[in-house]
Structure formats: structure tokens, C-alpha cells
Motif scaffolding. Sequence first.
Motif, PDB file in Angstrom:
ATOM      1  N   GLN A 206      20.455  59.991  15.966  1.00  0.00           N
ATOM      2  CA  GLN A 206      19.660  60.818  16.854  1.00  0.00           C
ATOM      3  C   GLN A 206      18.217  60.357  16.820  1.00  0.00           C
ATOM      4  OE1 GLN A 206      20.045  64.954  15.645  1.00  0.00           O
ATOM      5  NE2 GLN A 206      18.191  64.822  14.414  1.00  0.00           N
TER       6      GLN A 206
ATOM      7  N   GLY B 199      20.914  62.823  20.703  1.00  0.00           N
ATOM      8  CA  GLY B 199      21.783  62.249  19.692  1.00  0.00           C
ATOM      9  C   GLY B 199      23.040  61.656  20.282  1.00  0.00           C
TER      10      GLY B 199
ATOM     11  N   GLU C  39      31.417  63.723  14.889  1.00  0.00           N
ATOM     12  CA  GLU C  39      30.395  63.422  13.899  1.00  0.00           C
ATOM     13  C   GLU C  39      29.149  62.854  14.552  1.00  0.00           C
ATOM     14  OE1 GLU C  39      31.266  60.310  11.105  1.00  0.00           O
ATOM     15  OE2 GLU C  39      32.157  58.993  12.618  1.00  0.00           O
ATOM     16  N   MET C  40      28.026  63.099  13.924  1.00  0.00           N
ATOM     17  CA  MET C  40      26.759  62.558  14.402  1.00  0.00           C
ATOM     18  C   MET C  40      26.677  61.089  14.026  1.00  0.00           C
ATOM     19  SD  MET C  40      23.381  61.608  13.824  1.00  0.00           S
ATOM     20  CE  MET C  40      22.856  62.216  12.208  1.00  0.00           C
TER      21      MET C  40
ATOM     22  N   TYR D  38      26.997  61.178  19.340  1.00  0.00           N
ATOM     23  CA  TYR D  38      28.070  61.692  18.501  1.00  0.00           C
ATOM     24  C   TYR D  38      29.356  60.963  18.900  1.00  0.00           C
ATOM     25  CZ  TYR D  38      24.992  65.520  17.172  1.00  0.00           C
ATOM     26  OH  TYR D  38      23.950  66.253  16.662  1.00  0.00           O
TER      27      TYR D  38
ATOM     28  N   LYS E 274      24.123  63.911  23.374  1.00  0.00           N
ATOM     29  CA  LYS E 274      23.744  65.316  23.334  1.00  0.00           C
ATOM     30  C   LYS E 274      22.236  65.458  23.344  1.00  0.00           C
ATOM     31  CE  LYS E 274      23.068  67.956  19.797  1.00  0.00           C
ATOM     32  NZ  LYS E 274      23.195  68.695  18.506  1.00  0.00           N
TER      33      LYS E 274
END
Length: 117
Positions: free
Chosen positions: A50, A35, A46-47, A37, A96
Motif C-alpha cells: 500500500q 493498496g 491478503e495485503m 490486495y 483498494k
Amino acid sequence: QVQLVESGGGLVQPGGSLRLSCAFSGSMFSIYIVGWYRQAPGKAREMVAQITGGGGTTYGDSVKGRFTISRDNAKNTVALQMNSLKPEDTAVYYCKGRALGGRLDYWGQGTQVTVSS
């Protein structure tokens, strides 16, 4: 040992585009959910987007229709194509990774994206 390294950040004018890349080192990249972020000063992380090993994608509401996440399992990389950038997209962007079914999150060091005229 899993490591993630982001690249591609920089300064861009509003309405412009940038392409971020996340390089994964370690084994079994194809089972990792990866993902992007972001974190702006004074705000929570915040995302953004992903992608699963099979290519399934999820996007944050603020970037839908403007950002596209993709992966190349042969090259162990995940890209984030960012179009129609806005000043509010300014943040440090982090990559991530988490293995499917795993509990450990692996983070990169981040890359700065600044959208300003």
C-alpha cells in the motif's frame, strides 16, 4: 463517486515480471491511501502493498524485495511492479482505496495474475 479499475494481469512464467495498474476516478486522489490486495482460491485476501498520498509504502512479507508500489498523483494511478514472480503469487489482484481519515473502502473488480510454466 470513487471508482478503481485494475489492468495488467495475465499469464507469466516463474521468474518473470508483470506490471499492474490501478486507475482512480473521483476527486482528491492525493488524499487516498491505495493498496494492492490478492486472493488465491481457498485463501483469505491478503495485503500485498500500500502507498499513502505522500508516497509512504508498506509491503507484505511475502513480496518484500520483489514488488514495488508507486503512484502518480497527476495521473490518478497506482502501479504495482512485480518481479521474480513465483507460482504462489498466482491470485486475483485487487486495488483498494480509502481516504485518509475515512471509513469507506473502495475496491476494483480485480485482475487475474497466473504464474505458471
